[in-house]
Enzyme design. Sequence first.
Site, short mmCIF file in Angstrom:
data_model
loop_
_atom_site.label_atom_id
_atom_site.label_comp_id
_atom_site.label_asym_id
_atom_site.label_seq_id
_atom_site.Cartn_x
_atom_site.Cartn_y
_atom_site.Cartn_z
N GLU A 169 -36.64 -3.05 -37.45
CA GLU A 169 -35.49 -3.85 -37.05
C GLU A 169 -35.54 -4.13 -35.55
O GLU A 169 -35.81 -3.23 -34.75
CB GLU A 169 -34.21 -3.09 -37.40
CG GLU A 169 -32.92 -3.81 -37.07
CD GLU A 169 -31.69 -3.03 -37.52
OE1 GLU A 169 -30.57 -3.56 -37.40
OE2 GLU A 169 -31.84 -1.89 -38.02
N LYS B 90 -29.03 -10.08 -41.39
CA LYS B 90 -28.39 -8.85 -41.83
C LYS B 90 -26.95 -9.12 -42.24
O LYS B 90 -26.15 -9.69 -41.49
CB LYS B 90 -28.43 -7.83 -40.70
CG LYS B 90 -28.00 -6.41 -41.09
CD LYS B 90 -28.26 -5.45 -39.93
CE LYS B 90 -27.98 -4.01 -40.32
NZ LYS B 90 -28.30 -3.08 -39.21
N CYS C 34 -31.96 -2.43 -42.71
CA CYS C 34 -31.31 -1.16 -42.41
C CYS C 34 -30.08 -0.87 -43.28
O CYS C 34 -30.20 -0.57 -44.45
CB CYS C 34 -30.97 -1.11 -40.92
SG CYS C 34 -30.64 0.56 -40.28
#
Length: 262
Positions: free
Chosen positions: A41, A110, A144
């Site tokens: 990330e 995300k 994540c």
Amino acid sequence: MRTALLQSSGSPGSVAENLKVLDAAAGRAAAAGAALLAAPEMFLTGYAIGDGIARLAEPADGDSADAIADIAARHGLAIAYGYPERDGGTVFNSAQLISAAGDRLANYRKTHLFGCFERDHFAPGGQPVVQAELDGLTVGLMICYDVEFPENVRAHALAGTDLLVVPTAQMHPFQFVAESMIPVRAFENQMYVAYVNRVGQEGEFDFVGLSTLAGPDGIARTRAGRGEDLVVADADPAFLAASREANPYLKDRRPALYGPLV
């Protein structure tokens, strides 16, 4: 498909240095026979760089994407990497997949932002399932915290994702996610999950490493330690097909019962 996971935080704040790290890792991954290299990330810029996030953010087709396309083409492997994406006046925490020919295959923003730090610097994405075809596998992207929501991963399973690539910035004390949750996600959704982490101290965060590629049997094919590393493992489509045939989770679902969940 042989997959290499680059466990590194690179040089936070220096895009040029991180491109050099990625180039070197791509060479090592290609030499090991990898068809895909995944980086963590926000690898392009660093994660805990404060206002540097907005300053270094680039469009999905920006100069760094071109540089990574060149790296991918020179080494003959696909690359997935995390970066801050600028779209007009909005910045997203994104991951992009570039093919071995240097083509941009998929870009994911995300959807679940973690903590005040991320909510202060990013807007949330709105598309939960982003996929591309790569070497006979359907590859999905996630970042994540997204993988910690079972609904997210199940959506990928139902959409046919074979290999879920998850660039992450997993920090202490949440290492149980890498150690326990990722193999469970792979098993319950009958897919491979490649979880590739940052490592070491960065600002207020202590990244725990432990990058792993887990199979549909819930077993880690490879797992990095707590330091800089490049680990390699295979996502085997034949094993995946046999596992899906033997495991009835997706076939035994009863969606009519799940309405109260949403």
